[in-house]
Design a protein around this motif. Structure first.
Motif, PDB file in Angstrom:
ATOM      1  N   UNK A  64     -42.892  13.169  -8.237  1.00 26.96           N
ATOM      2  CA  UNK A  64     -42.289  12.970  -6.920  1.00 26.96           C
ATOM      3  C   UNK A  64     -41.464  11.686  -6.872  1.00 26.96           C
ATOM      4  N   UNK A  65     -41.987  10.613  -7.476  1.00 27.94           N
ATOM      5  CA  UNK A  65     -41.237   9.352  -7.501  1.00 27.94           C
ATOM      6  C   UNK A  65     -39.969   9.481  -8.343  1.00 27.94           C
ATOM      7  N   UNK A  66     -40.055  10.255  -9.427  1.00 28.04           N
ATOM      8  CA  UNK A  66     -38.885  10.489 -10.273  1.00 28.04           C
ATOM      9  C   UNK A  66     -37.822  11.262  -9.498  1.00 28.04           C
ATOM     10  N   UNK A  67     -38.245  12.279  -8.746  1.00 26.17           N
ATOM     11  CA  UNK A  67     -37.299  13.064  -7.951  1.00 26.17           C
ATOM     12  C   UNK A  67     -36.661  12.212  -6.859  1.00 26.17           C
ATOM     13  N   UNK A  68     -37.440  11.324  -6.272  1.00 22.44           N
ATOM     14  CA  UNK A  68     -36.919  10.436  -5.235  1.00 22.44           C
ATOM     15  C   UNK A  68     -35.850   9.500  -5.804  1.00 22.44           C
ATOM     16  N   UNK A  69     -36.108   8.954  -7.010  1.00 16.55           N
ATOM     17  CA  UNK A  69     -35.127   8.090  -7.662  1.00 16.55           C
ATOM     18  C   UNK A  69     -33.880   8.883  -8.031  1.00 16.55           C
ATOM     19  N   UNK A  70     -34.065  10.106  -8.529  1.00 15.96           N
ATOM     20  CA  UNK A  70     -32.926  10.956  -8.863  1.00 15.96           C
ATOM     21  C   UNK A  70     -32.069  11.261  -7.647  1.00 15.96           C
ATOM     22  N   UNK A  71     -32.715  11.531  -6.524  1.00  9.36           N
ATOM     23  CA  UNK A  71     -31.973  11.817  -5.297  1.00  9.36           C
ATOM     24  C   UNK A  71     -31.169  10.601  -4.846  1.00  9.36           C
ATOM     25  N   UNK A  72     -31.775   9.414  -4.961  1.00  6.48           N
ATOM     26  CA  UNK A  72     -31.074   8.184  -4.604  1.00  6.48           C
ATOM     27  C   UNK A  72     -29.821   7.998  -5.459  1.00  6.48           C
ATOM     28  N   UNK A  73     -29.960   8.183  -6.777  1.00  5.02           N
ATOM     29  CA  UNK A  73     -28.826   7.981  -7.681  1.00  5.02           C
ATOM     30  C   UNK A  73     -27.727   9.007  -7.435  1.00  5.02           C
ATOM     31  N   UNK A  74     -28.099  10.263  -7.238  1.00  2.85           N
ATOM     32  CA  UNK A  74     -27.098  11.301  -6.997  1.00  2.85           C
ATOM     33  C   UNK A  74     -26.369  11.056  -5.683  1.00  2.85           C
ATOM     34  N   UNK A  75     -27.082  10.585  -4.666  1.00  2.00           N
ATOM     35  CA  UNK A  75     -26.465  10.304  -3.370  1.00  2.00           C
ATOM     36  C   UNK A  75     -25.495   9.136  -3.463  1.00  2.00           C
ATOM     37  N   UNK A  76     -25.897   8.069  -4.139  1.00  2.00           N
ATOM     38  CA  UNK A  76     -25.041   6.876  -4.256  1.00  2.00           C
ATOM     39  C   UNK A  76     -23.784   7.174  -5.072  1.00  2.00           C
ATOM     40  N   UNK A  77     -23.904   8.069  -6.072  1.00  2.00           N
ATOM     41  CA  UNK A  77     -22.736   8.410  -6.890  1.00  2.00           C
ATOM     42  C   UNK A  77     -21.909   9.535  -6.259  1.00  2.00           C
ATOM     43  N   UNK A  78     -22.482  10.267  -5.321  1.00  2.00           N
ATOM     44  CA  UNK A  78     -21.757  11.336  -4.645  1.00  2.00           C
ATOM     45  C   UNK A  78     -21.537  12.558  -5.509  1.00  2.00           C
ATOM     46  N   UNK A  79     -22.471  12.821  -6.425  1.00  2.33           N
ATOM     47  CA  UNK A  79     -22.340  13.973  -7.325  1.00  2.33           C
ATOM     48  C   UNK A  79     -23.676  14.711  -7.401  1.00  2.33           C
ATOM     49  N   UNK A  80     -23.673  15.811  -8.133  1.00  3.08           N
ATOM     50  CA  UNK A  80     -24.893  16.590  -8.331  1.00  3.08           C
ATOM     51  C   UNK A  80     -25.623  16.142  -9.573  1.00  3.08           C
ATOM     52  N   UNK A  81     -26.714  16.821  -9.835  1.00 10.04           N
ATOM     53  CA  UNK A  81     -27.509  16.508 -11.010  1.00 10.04           C
ATOM     54  C   UNK A  81     -28.845  17.202 -10.927  1.00 10.04           C
ATOM     55  N   UNK A  82     -29.759  16.809 -11.802  1.00  8.25           N
ATOM     56  CA  UNK A  82     -31.081  17.418 -11.792  1.00  8.25           C
ATOM     57  C   UNK A  82     -32.113  16.432 -12.310  1.00  8.25           C
ATOM     58  N   UNK A  83     -33.380  16.761 -12.033  1.00 11.72           N
ATOM     59  CA  UNK A  83     -34.501  15.968 -12.502  1.00 11.72           C
ATOM     60  C   UNK A  83     -35.464  16.928 -13.177  1.00 11.72           C
ATOM     61  N   UNK A  84     -35.641  16.763 -14.501  1.00 15.63           N
ATOM     62  CA  UNK A  84     -36.586  17.623 -15.219  1.00 15.63           C
ATOM     63  C   UNK A  84     -36.996  16.966 -16.520  1.00 15.63           C
TER      64      UNK A  84
END
Length: 114
Positions: A64-84
């Motif tokens: 969950x913490x990894x997904x939260x960090x991934x969401x933060x990074x994707x939002x700040x960069x304005x692009x998509x991505x994934x966490x797995x």
């Protein structure tokens, strides 16, 4: 039976009716504090059709913490991505921007690759 047969380990068959099967234990990983995390940031093109992704590895903690960090990074960069698989993939070449974001959040970062 509450658990799936596929989750049993070290037993093929037992005739003992009181036999207790061993099941894989679910380990709950504690998330390390941000200043103790060392994250590796690299650019990856392999098996992605020639497209670049920014790959963040080395996170120690809960999913969950990894997904939260991934969401933060994707939002700040304005692009998509994934966490797995314990990695964060951000579409595009944002290595310098992600390093700056992570360091402002309090993480230790290291560039990996060229």
């Amino acid at each position: 039976m509450g658990k799936n047969k596929k989750e049993r380990i070290n037993v093929v068959y037992s005739t003992n009716p009181d036999f207790g099967y061993e099941f894989e234990s679910e380990e709950t990983a504690e998330t390390l504090p941000k200043n103790q995390q060392k994250l590796y940031v690299s650019i990856d093109k392999k098996s992605r059709g020639g497209k670049e992704v920014t790959l963040i590895e080395g996170f120690i903690g809960t999913e969950d913490d990894l997904k939260e960090l991934g969401k933060l990074l994707k939002t700040k960069c304005g692009v998509g991505g994934s966490v797995k698989d314990g990695e964060i993939l951000v579409q595009g070449n944002f290595r310098d921007k992600i390093i700056a974001i992570l360091e402002s959040e309090g993480y230790q970062t290291k560039r990996k690759g060229g």
